[in-house]
Design a protein around this motif. Structure first.
Motif, PDB file in Angstrom:
ATOM      1  N   HIS A  63      24.860 -17.452   0.191  1.00 58.68           N
ATOM      2  CA  HIS A  63      24.268 -18.240  -0.892  1.00 58.68           C
ATOM      3  C   HIS A  63      24.761 -17.730  -2.243  1.00 58.68           C
ATOM      4  N   TYR A  64      25.232 -18.652  -3.103  1.00 56.20           N
ATOM      5  CA  TYR A  64      25.682 -18.314  -4.460  1.00 56.20           C
ATOM      6  C   TYR A  64      25.323 -19.483  -5.369  1.00 56.20           C
ATOM      7  N   ARG A  65      24.629 -19.203  -6.464  1.00 58.59           N
ATOM      8  CA  ARG A  65      24.298 -20.225  -7.444  1.00 58.59           C
ATOM      9  C   ARG A  65      24.377 -19.634  -8.847  1.00 58.59           C
ATOM     10  N   LEU A  66      24.919 -20.420  -9.778  1.00 57.54           N
ATOM     11  CA  LEU A  66      24.837 -20.049 -11.180  1.00 57.54           C
ATOM     12  C   LEU A  66      23.422 -20.304 -11.685  1.00 57.54           C
ATOM     13  N   ARG A  67      23.014 -19.506 -12.644  1.00 56.05           N
ATOM     14  CA  ARG A  67      21.724 -19.745 -13.280  1.00 56.05           C
ATOM     15  C   ARG A  67      21.822 -19.384 -14.756  1.00 56.05           C
ATOM     16  N   ARG A  68      21.103 -20.111 -15.555  1.00 59.70           N
ATOM     17  CA  ARG A  68      21.045 -19.812 -16.977  1.00 59.70           C
ATOM     18  C   ARG A  68      20.138 -18.603 -17.220  1.00 59.70           C
ATOM     19  N   ARG A  69      20.579 -17.714 -18.095  1.00 59.74           N
ATOM     20  CA  ARG A  69      19.796 -16.553 -18.461  1.00 59.74           C
ATOM     21  C   ARG A  69      18.977 -16.853 -19.711  1.00 59.74           C
ATOM     22  N   ASP A  70      18.017 -15.987 -19.983  1.00 55.97           N
ATOM     23  CA  ASP A  70      17.205 -16.118 -21.192  1.00 55.97           C
ATOM     24  C   ASP A  70      17.842 -15.400 -22.373  1.00 55.97           C
ATOM     25  N   ASP A  71      18.987 -14.753 -22.139  1.00 55.05           N
ATOM     26  CA  ASP A  71      19.681 -14.052 -23.217  1.00 55.05           C
ATOM     27  C   ASP A  71      21.147 -14.479 -23.209  1.00 55.05           C
ATOM     28  N   ALA A  72      21.947 -13.848 -24.048  1.00 49.74           N
ATOM     29  CA  ALA A  72      23.353 -14.231 -24.189  1.00 49.74           C
ATOM     30  C   ALA A  72      24.290 -13.179 -23.606  1.00 49.74           C
ATOM     31  N   MET A  73      23.820 -12.413 -22.631  1.00 43.13           N
ATOM     32  CA  MET A  73      24.674 -11.369 -22.070  1.00 43.13           C
ATOM     33  C   MET A  73      25.904 -11.975 -21.398  1.00 43.13           C
ATOM     34  N   ALA A  74      27.024 -11.272 -21.539  1.00 48.77           N
ATOM     35  CA  ALA A  74      28.299 -11.787 -21.030  1.00 48.77           C
ATOM     36  C   ALA A  74      28.637 -11.281 -19.641  1.00 48.77           C
ATOM     37  N   PHE A  75      28.122 -10.110 -19.277  1.00 47.82           N
ATOM     38  CA  PHE A  75      28.536  -9.479 -18.024  1.00 47.82           C
ATOM     39  C   PHE A  75      27.359  -9.176 -17.099  1.00 47.82           C
ATOM     40  N   ALA A  76      26.237  -9.841 -17.288  1.00 51.25           N
ATOM     41  CA  ALA A  76      25.065  -9.603 -16.437  1.00 51.25           C
ATOM     42  C   ALA A  76      25.104 -10.530 -15.234  1.00 51.25           C
ATOM     43  N   HIS A  77      26.155 -10.404 -14.483  1.00 50.48           N
ATOM     44  CA  HIS A  77      26.342 -11.176 -13.258  1.00 50.48           C
ATOM     45  C   HIS A  77      27.104 -10.296 -12.279  1.00 50.48           C
ATOM     46  N   SER A  78      26.987 -10.584 -11.018  1.00 53.23           N
ATOM     47  CA  SER A  78      27.631  -9.759  -9.994  1.00 53.23           C
ATOM     48  C   SER A  78      29.023 -10.292  -9.676  1.00 53.23           C
ATOM     49  N   ALA A  79      29.709  -9.560  -8.824  1.00 50.02           N
ATOM     50  CA  ALA A  79      31.074  -9.922  -8.452  1.00 50.02           C
ATOM     51  C   ALA A  79      31.133 -11.341  -7.906  1.00 50.02           C
TER      52      ALA A  79
END
Length: 389
Positions: A63-79
């Motif tokens: 399972h893989y899904r994009l999600r919107r964050r509550d902040d503007a972080m650029a690298f807060a996602h996994s591989a």
């Protein structure tokens, strides 16, 4: 670190844009994460604005899904689905072409290979270890892979430490993260708190220090450095998966007849998705192509996978004819016999094989199940546990 000049500073989002422009001025092709086709993938960047600011990911087995964050972080996602292997060890490479003239003479032309001067922005610590593993496999043995070496030599590595691991990450178990260890040019740690959105940047090479000096960062401050360290330490306690706390190489030697292999064989499609997504798998094969006239031929090298039925073909037949034996070969090599060949594990704990398996097979779950079963079996003797199909 490489032991070269050291420097540290704080970059804001504007400073990250300056970093990309500085690398481009140096003739680098900058590659980094960006949102494309419903995923965060690695691609050539013309600007830091293309980074996935404000995007995160939702991960689970299969399972893989994009999600919107509550902040503007650029690298807060996994591989994501791609690793840096895509650029350093390409999926397909033409090696040579041959043409026959009307008079019957044959001209063989080696494929020219003039790869870009890469700058990789956003290398995760687990992927930094994966690059080091492929360096060992493809350039440190008796035979060097020149295609890999030409891409790897001089590549500029900007590592980003993890402050928010995914549910399928287990880098702590493999000793590969979330802090950066190894050889790199720059390392960034992203901070987003009451003090603002910023990146603690440190140089790990002479060129990294020179690039940092070209920017207009703020001086490093104790509050940012402390927040960055705390974020990485917190991430280490948030791993979604673990490996058994045992010598996996020794444990796997005694599992070749384990019942668990039958369980996983009933689920595995032998599709090879795990090896394609894996940042360390390196196997290749060659294929020859000829046109209908018979006057033009090409030889291509392409990735191959140990799940392919013909992968273990030798004169007389296929050695590993069952999905059971092919999955067992992959897992025992990745976690066990890789040590015997290359002196380390072939797994870096990135979790890609879990996410991109279409039936959700989880390498950590399989390792724990095999370990539990091994507790009821006698330990193998030295050198025991040879592969059987």
């Amino acid at each position: 670190m490489t032991g070269a000049a050291h420097a540290d500073a704080v970059l804001d989002r504007t400073g990250l844009g300056e970093l990309v422009r500085a690398l481009v001025r140096r003739g680098r092709t900058v590659v980094g994460p960006t949102v494309r086709d419903g995923a965060i993938v690695l691609a050539e960047l013309s600007s830091a604005d293309e980074l996935p600011y404000g995007w995160g990911v939702e991960l689970e087995a299969g399972h893989y899904r994009l999600r919107r964050r509550d902040d503007a972080m650029a690298f807060a996602h996994s591989a994501g689905p791609k690793s840096w292997k895509t650029f350093l060890h390409p999926e397909r490479v033409r090696q040579w072409s041959a043409d026959r003239a009307p008079d019957g003479s044959l001209t063989i032309t080696a494929e020219p290979d003039d790869p870009p001067s890469y700058a990789f922005l956003g290398v995760r610590p687990c992927d930094l270890r994966a690059i080091a593993i492929q360096d060992r496999v493809l350039t440190k043995g008796p035979h060097t892979d020149e295609t890999y070496r030409r891409r790897r030599d001089g590549a500029f590595l900007v590592v980003v430490e993890c402050v928010e691991p995914g549910a399928t990450c287990f880098c702590v178990s493999m000793g590969t993260g979330p802090a950066a260890h190894g050889s790199y040019d720059l390392v960034l740690t992203e901070v987003h708190d009451a003090g603002g959105h910023r990146f603690w940047a440190r140089a790990g090479s002479e060129e990294g220090a020179a690039v940092l000096a070209e920017l207009s960062p703020a001086p490093a401050d104790g509050a940012t450095a402390e927040a960055a360290r705390a974020g990485v330490e917190r991430a280490a306690g948030l791993m979604g998966r673990t490996m058994p706390e045992v010598d996996l190489r020794l444990m796997l030697r005694g599992t070749l007849e384990a019942e668990r292999w039958n369980d996983v064989a009933a689920r595995c499609l032998t599709c090879g998705n795990c090896t394609m997504a894996c940042p360390t798998c390196y196997c290749t094969t060659t294929e020859d192509i000829i046109d209908l006239t018979g006057d033009h031929a090409e030889r291509w090298r392409r990735w191959d996978v140990c799940y392919d039925l013909d992968f273990s073909y030798v004169h007389g037949g296929v050695v590993r004819g069952s999905g059971h034996s092919r999955y067992r070969q992959w897992l025992t090599h990745k976690l066990g016999t890789w040590h015997d060949q290359f002196g380390s594990s072939g797994c870096v704990g990135c979790g890609r094989c879990i996410v991109w398996c279409p039936v959700g097979i989880d390498i950590t779950e399989e390792a724990h199940a095999l370990h539990a079963e091994s507790l009821d079996r006698p330990a193998p003797g030295p050198g025991g546990g040879e592969e059987r199909a």
